[in-house]
Design a protein around this motif. Sequence first.
Motif, mmCIF file in Angstrom:
data_model
loop_
_atom_site.group_PDB
_atom_site.id
_atom_site.type_symbol
_atom_site.label_atom_id
_atom_site.label_comp_id
_atom_site.label_asym_id
_atom_site.label_seq_id
_atom_site.Cartn_x
_atom_site.Cartn_y
_atom_site.Cartn_z
ATOM 1 N N ALA A 1 44.291 23.381 54.357
ATOM 2 C CA ALA A 1 44.511 21.984 53.970
ATOM 3 C C ALA A 1 45.906 21.795 53.380
ATOM 4 O O ALA A 1 46.580 20.796 53.657
ATOM 5 C CB ALA A 1 43.451 21.555 52.960
ATOM 6 N N LEU A 2 46.354 22.753 52.590
ATOM 7 C CA LEU A 2 47.692 22.667 51.996
ATOM 8 C C LEU A 2 48.767 22.707 53.078
ATOM 9 O O LEU A 2 49.762 21.984 53.013
ATOM 10 C CB LEU A 2 47.903 23.805 50.991
ATOM 11 N N ARG A 3 48.561 23.587 54.076
ATOM 12 C CA ARG A 3 49.526 23.664 55.182
ATOM 13 C C ARG A 3 49.565 22.348 55.943
ATOM 14 O O ARG A 3 50.651 21.836 56.274
ATOM 15 C CB ARG A 3 49.163 24.821 56.117
ATOM 16 N N ARG A 4 48.403 21.800 56.228
ATOM 17 C CA ARG A 4 48.350 20.558 57.005
ATOM 18 C C ARG A 4 48.980 19.393 56.233
ATOM 19 O O ARG A 4 49.549 18.479 56.832
ATOM 20 C CB ARG A 4 46.901 20.237 57.353
ATOM 21 N N ALA A 5 48.886 19.437 54.893
ATOM 22 C CA ALA A 5 49.469 18.367 54.083
ATOM 23 C C ALA A 5 50.991 18.342 54.195
ATOM 24 O O ALA A 5 51.627 17.290 54.053
ATOM 25 C CB ALA A 5 49.053 18.532 52.625
ATOM 26 N N VAL A 6 51.575 19.512 54.459
ATOM 27 C CA VAL A 6 53.035 19.598 54.620
ATOM 28 C C VAL A 6 53.449 19.291 56.059
ATOM 29 O O VAL A 6 54.584 18.902 56.333
ATOM 30 C CB VAL A 6 53.539 21.010 54.222
#
Length: 280
Positions: free
Chosen positions: A227-232
């Motif tokens: 989720a953190l990767r996708r947020a970036v």
Amino acid sequence: MITPTIAIVGAGNMGLTLLRGLLHAHYPHNKIWATLPSAEKCDALKKQFSIHATTNNVIAIKSADIVILAVKPQILPSVIHELKPSLQARKPLIISIAAGVTIKSLEQGLGEKGIPIIRSMPNTPLQISAGATGLFANTHVSASQKKHAESIFLNGGLTVWLEEEKLIEVVSALSGSGPAYFFLLMEALMEAGEKCGLSKDVARLLTLKTAEGAARMAFQSDDTVVALRRAVTSPAGTTEQAIRVMEEASIRKIMLDALMAAQKRSVELSALFQEKMDAL
């Protein structure tokens, strides 16, 4: 509760790190013994930390309740052979940090299966209290001994207990060797930054701070790393293009192959150690 006496056999880099962690946690100085190969180094250690230090491994473990085997795997067979009578007689808790050395090998080397033994796999960030350590105990280790062992490594970071000993080899491949993987990634990112026009110093600072920030976000966030990767990764944005290149280069397979290679080598080192033990 009586404070156990701890002997660190081989106060090299990792042994010294554990020693510093114990003292930082206000462990009694007079309850710690350490061994080093030279009298000069022992004197320096005693002067710096006010602990017991000696070149004689047998003397160091004479009254120890916990013996930490922190010597290199290639030296360990001779050390075990030397300490065998004392360890058989007293049966202290043994904590080994030697990569690839199984509990079975240690038991066979000691000629005794009733000795409590814990295998551990710490990593080098333990030196800055940011380490990760995997632990596995044989059936002779008591609950209180587990607690004491865990506290030793908690001074340098987090600990995880494993249900199967074979998983220590996975921990060795993942977190034991892991810092080198991240250092390699940072090295490559710095070089790429320079080739794209940044100065060496700026590329280094941005890389290190980005790595630190990403790790801290992953620890502190309730979101998964996915989720953190996708947020970036904005759709059709710059990050998406970079991620696409990495995925097309099979970065996930590269990491899996790397871990499997490290794990395989750990098993090979275990077999080599057993050969040395059998030769004694």
